[in-house]
Scaffold this active site. Structure first.
Site, PDB file in Angstrom:
ATOM      1  N   TYR A 106       0.862  -1.201   0.000  1.00 31.13           N
ATOM      2  CA  TYR A 106       0.000   0.000   0.000  1.00 31.13           C
ATOM      3  C   TYR A 106       0.890   1.241   0.000  1.00 31.13           C
ATOM      4  O   TYR A 106       1.794   1.360   0.839  1.00 31.13           O
ATOM      5  CB  TYR A 106      -0.856  -0.084   1.264  1.00 31.13           C
ATOM      6  CG  TYR A 106      -1.753   1.079   1.551  1.00 31.13           C
ATOM      7  CD1 TYR A 106      -2.826   1.365   0.722  1.00 31.13           C
ATOM      8  CD2 TYR A 106      -1.560   1.866   2.684  1.00 31.13           C
ATOM      9  CE1 TYR A 106      -3.674   2.430   1.011  1.00 31.13           C
ATOM     10  CE2 TYR A 106      -2.406   2.923   2.973  1.00 31.13           C
ATOM     11  CZ  TYR A 106      -3.454   3.202   2.127  1.00 31.13           C
ATOM     12  OH  TYR A 106      -4.292   4.246   2.421  1.00 31.13           O
ATOM     13  N   LYS A 164     -11.747  -0.552   6.408  1.00 37.09           N
ATOM     14  CA  LYS A 164     -12.301  -1.141   5.189  1.00 37.09           C
ATOM     15  C   LYS A 164     -13.446  -2.091   5.531  1.00 37.09           C
ATOM     16  O   LYS A 164     -14.541  -1.649   5.803  1.00 37.09           O
ATOM     17  CB  LYS A 164     -11.178  -1.827   4.403  1.00 37.09           C
ATOM     18  CG  LYS A 164      -9.938  -0.940   4.176  1.00 37.09           C
ATOM     19  CD  LYS A 164     -10.108   0.013   2.999  1.00 37.09           C
ATOM     20  CE  LYS A 164      -9.040   1.088   2.873  1.00 37.09           C
ATOM     21  NZ  LYS A 164      -7.660   0.657   2.740  1.00 37.09           N
TER      22      LYS A 164
HETATM   23  C1  LIG Z   1      -6.527   1.477   3.086  1.00 40.89           C
HETATM   24  C2  LIG Z   1      -5.404   0.596   3.396  1.00 40.89           C
HETATM   25  C3  LIG Z   1      -4.564   0.861   4.464  1.00 40.89           C
HETATM   26  C4  LIG Z   1      -4.691   2.110   5.293  1.00 40.89           C
HETATM   27  O1  LIG Z   1      -5.872   2.168   6.014  1.00 40.89           O
HETATM   28  P1  LIG Z   1      -6.427   3.579   6.577  1.00 40.89           P
HETATM   29  O2  LIG Z   1      -7.421   3.172   7.591  1.00 40.89           O
HETATM   30  O3  LIG Z   1      -7.002   4.272   5.376  1.00 40.89           O
HETATM   31  O4  LIG Z   1      -5.263   4.314   7.148  1.00 40.89           O
HETATM   32  C5  LIG Z   1      -3.568  -0.043   4.739  1.00 40.89           C
HETATM   33  N1  LIG Z   1      -3.384  -1.137   3.998  1.00 40.89           N
HETATM   34  C6  LIG Z   1      -4.153  -1.417   2.939  1.00 40.89           C
HETATM   35  C7  LIG Z   1      -3.899  -2.645   2.148  1.00 40.89           C
HETATM   36  C8  LIG Z   1      -5.189  -0.559   2.588  1.00 40.89           C
HETATM   37  O5  LIG Z   1      -5.926  -0.825   1.512  1.00 40.89           O
END
Ligand SMILES: *Cc1c(COP(=O)(O)O)cnc(C)c1O
Length: 394
Positions: A114, A211
């Protein structure tokens, strides 16, 4: 009566994990407990609370019952000793790496990580004298040749961001265990519902709970679930930095968790339908989704994962940025914006950043999150987008 035990399957853990109704007069859900100060009957009781600052109510900065409930539930899902909660997924990644690494240390980082996590390594950690070697996500035993005497972390993200390569976590875990190097896995795509890193040789499993755990695009939350030997270090480091996930966010995490299985199964079924239709589409060169039989990661995914979530990539036949822009802008049901894992569909053009491997795509890449809408409506929307973009010819 509601305490889950080791024999419970994951759907049961999702419903019962972290719930203690008798502690709250019988109400089903752990309430939002907001607190800074916690009062004690006398000074002796206050002093006695100090050694148990993790997992027991002491001061708001160490969390309240709402955070304890979420941490308990998430640790059970991953089969870890405990969970540390963070205010975002990126904070979880940064928190874990800060806890494990010191100036002069070296880390192995997957090239498909990421992007903000890549930046954390190349900028923040690099400034503090911690070096990073990026490695090809296809690497298995070969990771051994990258290990140095000062290597302290091997970091994986599987499948990787934007191009969705599945890593051989068991093999990487085997090699790293011989050197005493902890393996950290960002498991945001699969969640423990579809893949459990700790059961496949990893030591710490990170999720951007923002997510799928929250699942409704309305809270930021991160989590690291760890084996016993790393848990105290992570907890102490978070406490040292004053990092916590707020009770309202934790409550939203708990609310999301109860339906995680039902949502993920629906995301998976709908994504299968969308992917099957797009695979043969004239505007599409390839689909980047490990659950696809023709995907190079399919065998590994099949071996280690229980299912596939709703995020995948499309390599378009075109490389024309104007056509991609017209396609994305023409869609009615796919939102344009960062993040994913909520109940709604999203789309964004994707530009992988690589320094140690190649993405293996020549057409323009878009990333799609398939939400809980009817997949036939989503397909009709995509079809209209392809037509309006001019990708299918005049
Ligand atoms: C979105 C995401 C993050 C970061 O998450 P946030 O809550 O937006 O800081 C980390 N790893 C992956 C694979 C992601 O898709």
């Amino acid at each position: 009566m509601l305490r889950p035990d080791a024999r419970d399957r994951i759907d049961t853990l999702l419903v019962h994990g972290g719930r203690h109704p008798t502690e709250f007069g019988g109400v089903v859900n752990t309430p939002v407990v907001r607190a800074s100060t916690v009062l004690y009957p006398d000074l002796e009781a206050y002093e006695a609370s100090r050694p148990t600052k993790f997992g027991a109510l002491r001061y708001g900065r160490y969390g309240t019952q709402t955070a304890f409930a979420l941490a308990e539930a998430l640790a059970a899902l991953d089969g870890g000793e405990g969970a540390v909660l963070y205010p975002s997924g990126l904070a979880a990644i940064a928190g874990v790496l800060r806890a494990l690494l010191r100036p002069g240390d070296h880390m192995l980082m997957v090239d498909t990580v990421y992007e903000p996590a890549r930046k954390f390594c190349t900028e923040a950690l690099s400034r503090d004298g911690i070096s990073t070697t990026f490695y090809d996500p296809a690497l298995t035993d070969g990771i051994e040749s990258l290990i140095r005497p000062e290597t302290r972390v091997a970091y994986c993200e599987s499948p990787g961001s934007l191009t969705f390569e599945v890593q051989d976590i068991p093999r990487i875990g085997e090699v790293c265990r011989r050197y005493g190097i902890p393996v950290v896995v960002d498991n945001t795509w699969a969640t423990p519902y579809f893949f459990k890193p700790l059961r496949h040789g990893a030591d710490i499993a990170i999720q951007a709970a923002t997510k799928y755990v929250v699942g409704h695009s309305d809270a930021m939350l991160g989590v690291a679930v760890a084996r016993a030997e790393h848990l105290d270090l992570l907890r102490a480091s978070a406490a040292e930095h004053g990092v916590l996930a707020g009770p309202d966010e934790c409550w939203l995490g708990l609310r999301g968790l109860r339906s995680l299985g039902a949502r993920l199964r629906q995301h998976e079924a709908s994504t299968r339908i969308v992917v099957e239709a797009l695979r043969r589409h004239a505007a599409v060169r390839s689909i980047l989704y490990p659950a696809c039989e023709t995907n190079p990661s399919h065998a590994l995914w099949r071996r280690d994962f229980e299912g596939a979530s709703g995020l995948f990539g499309i390599e378009l036949a075109t490389r024309d940025p104007a056509a991609v822009r017209a396609f994305v802008n023409a869609l009615r049901l796919f939102g344009i914006g960062s993040s994913w894992g909520g109940y709604e569909s999203l789309i964004l053009p994707a530009k992988p950043v690589r320094t140690a491997s190649t993405p293996g795509v020549s057409g323009a890449l878009v990333r799609i999150h398939v939400g809980l809408e009817d997949p036939q409506d989503l397909l009709a929307d995509l079809e209209l987008g392809f037509e309006r973009s001019g990708m299918l010819g005049p």
